[in-house]
Design a protein around this motif. Structure first.
Motif, PDB file in Angstrom:
ATOM      1  N   SER A  81       0.840  -1.188   0.000  1.00  0.00           N
ATOM      2  CA  SER A  81       0.000   0.000   0.000  1.00  0.00           C
ATOM      3  C   SER A  81       0.875   1.238   0.000  1.00  0.00           C
ATOM      4  CB  SER A  81      -0.913   0.008   1.231  1.00  0.00           C
ATOM      5  OG  SER A  81      -0.136   0.052   2.407  1.00  0.00           O
ATOM      6  N   MET A  82       0.249   2.348  -0.340  1.00  0.00           N
ATOM      7  CA  MET A  82       0.955   3.637  -0.266  1.00  0.00           C
ATOM      8  C   MET A  82      -0.029   4.693   0.195  1.00  0.00           C
ATOM      9  SD  MET A  82      -0.184   5.820  -2.855  1.00  0.00           S
ATOM     10  CE  MET A  82       1.156   6.940  -2.979  1.00  0.00           C
ATOM     11  N   LEU A  83       0.527   5.711   0.880  1.00  0.00           N
ATOM     12  CA  LEU A  83      -0.279   6.802   1.414  1.00  0.00           C
ATOM     13  C   LEU A  83       0.444   8.109   1.134  1.00  0.00           C
ATOM     14  CD1 LEU A  83      -2.578   7.957   3.224  1.00  0.00           C
ATOM     15  CD2 LEU A  83      -1.060   7.536   5.176  1.00  0.00           C
ATOM     16  N   SER A  94      -3.643   4.021  -1.825  1.00  0.00           N
ATOM     17  CA  SER A  94      -3.984   2.944  -2.736  1.00  0.00           C
ATOM     18  C   SER A  94      -3.283   1.668  -2.301  1.00  0.00           C
ATOM     19  CB  SER A  94      -3.542   3.286  -4.158  1.00  0.00           C
ATOM     20  OG  SER A  94      -3.831   2.233  -5.048  1.00  0.00           O
ATOM     21  N   ASN A  95      -3.942   0.552  -2.545  1.00  0.00           N
ATOM     22  CA  ASN A  95      -3.253  -0.723  -2.462  1.00  0.00           C
ATOM     23  C   ASN A  95      -2.441  -0.867  -3.735  1.00  0.00           C
ATOM     24  OD1 ASN A  95      -4.280  -1.616   0.045  1.00  0.00           O
ATOM     25  ND2 ASN A  95      -6.193  -2.175  -0.948  1.00  0.00           N
ATOM     26  N   ILE A  96      -1.352  -1.602  -3.651  1.00  0.00           N
ATOM     27  CA  ILE A  96      -0.499  -1.822  -4.813  1.00  0.00           C
ATOM     28  C   ILE A  96      -0.187  -3.303  -4.947  1.00  0.00           C
ATOM     29  CG2 ILE A  96       0.572   0.475  -4.773  1.00  0.00           C
ATOM     30  CD1 ILE A  96       3.049  -0.808  -3.458  1.00  0.00           C
ATOM     31  N   PHE A 110      -1.053   0.402  -9.246  1.00  0.00           N
ATOM     32  CA  PHE A 110      -1.929   0.968  -8.234  1.00  0.00           C
ATOM     33  C   PHE A 110      -3.298   0.336  -8.449  1.00  0.00           C
ATOM     34  CE2 PHE A 110       1.474   3.950  -8.566  1.00  0.00           C
ATOM     35  CZ  PHE A 110       1.655   4.427  -7.289  1.00  0.00           C
ATOM     36  N   LEU A 111      -3.897  -0.202  -7.392  1.00  0.00           N
ATOM     37  CA  LEU A 111      -5.143  -0.943  -7.525  1.00  0.00           C
ATOM     38  C   LEU A 111      -6.346  -0.097  -7.143  1.00  0.00           C
ATOM     39  CD1 LEU A 111      -3.966  -4.321  -5.978  1.00  0.00           C
ATOM     40  CD2 LEU A 111      -3.997  -3.641  -8.381  1.00  0.00           C
ATOM     41  N   GLY A 123       0.334   0.164 -15.443  1.00  0.00           N
ATOM     42  CA  GLY A 123       1.234   0.078 -14.311  1.00  0.00           C
ATOM     43  C   GLY A 123       2.506   0.850 -14.611  1.00  0.00           C
ATOM     44  N   TYR A 124       3.481   0.664 -13.779  1.00  0.00           N
ATOM     45  CA  TYR A 124       4.725   1.416 -13.884  1.00  0.00           C
ATOM     46  C   TYR A 124       5.909   0.471 -13.769  1.00  0.00           C
ATOM     47  CZ  TYR A 124       1.464   5.150 -13.279  1.00  0.00           C
ATOM     48  OH  TYR A 124       0.399   5.987 -13.455  1.00  0.00           O
TER      49      TYR A 124
END
Length: 158
Positions: A81-83, A94-96, A110-111, A123-124
Motif C-alpha cells: 500500500s501507499m499513502l 492505494s493498495n499496490i 496501483f489498484l 502500471g509502472y
C-alpha cells in the motif's frame, strides 16, 4: 503430400519463433524483494531541474508531493500500500501490487478498490538501485522539457 508440407511449415514456424523477452519479465529477484519488504517513507524526490519544474508522478500528483509518503511492501504475496499525506498536496492512498524481476526492474500497479490486479491494465516500471537494510531508490524515466531524465525516489525504512 500437401498435408505433410503444411505440417512441416507449421512445425518450422512454431519452433523457429522465440518468444520476446520484455521488461516485465516475471522471473523474480526474491533476494531484492525480501530486502525491500517492510514499511518505508520517501524522503526525497529528485530529477534535473526539480527546483524549477513540476513533474506529475504516477498520474497522481506533483513528484515533490511524494516526499513523506508512506509505503508498505509485502514480499510473500507481492502486495502493499501507499499513502500520500503531504500538506498542500492531494490526499491519496492505494493498495499496490508489485514485483522485482531479475533485470532489476520493479513492476508496480496501483489498484482500484474492487478491481483485481489482473484486470488493471496500466502500471509502472521503475529501476531498483542501491538496496540495503535502511534505504533504496526507485528510478523512473520521465519527460522533462522534451528530454528523458531520471526521476529518483529515495526510500528510507521507517
Amino acid at each position: 503430400m500437401k498435408k505433410s508440407v503444411v505440417v512441416l511449415f507449421l512445425f518450422t514456424v512454431f519452433f523457429s519463433c522465440k518468444p520476446k523477452e520484455t521488461v516485465t519479465s516475471t522471473k523474480l529477484d526474491n533476494k531484492t524483494e525480501v530486502a525491500i519488504k517492510g514499511n518505508w517513507r520517501i524522503v526525497s524526490v529528485s530529477f534535473p531541474g526539480s527546483d524549477y519544474l513540476k513533474v506529475t508522478s504516477f498520474n497522481i500528483a506533483d513528484a515533490k508531493c511524494f516526499e513523506g509518503s508512506e509505503w508498505s511492501f509485502v514480499s510473500n504475496n507481492n502486495k502493499g500500500s501507499m499513502l500520500l499525506n503531504k500538506g498542500n498536496c492531494p490526499a491519496y492512498s492505494s493498495n499496490i501490487t508489485w514485483y522485482v524481476n531479475k533485470d532489476g526492474f520493479m513492476v508496480m500497479k496501483f489498484l482500484t478498490d474492487g478491481v483485481k490486479a489482473k484486470h488493471t491494465s496500466s502500471g509502472y516500471i521503475l529501476t531498483v538501485v542501491n538496496v540495503n537494510e535502511t534505504s533504496f531508490q526507485l528510478v523512473d524515466k520521465v519527460n522533462v522539457g522534451g528530454k528523458m531524465v531520471d526521476l529518483t525516489y529515495n526510500f528510507e525504512r521507517k
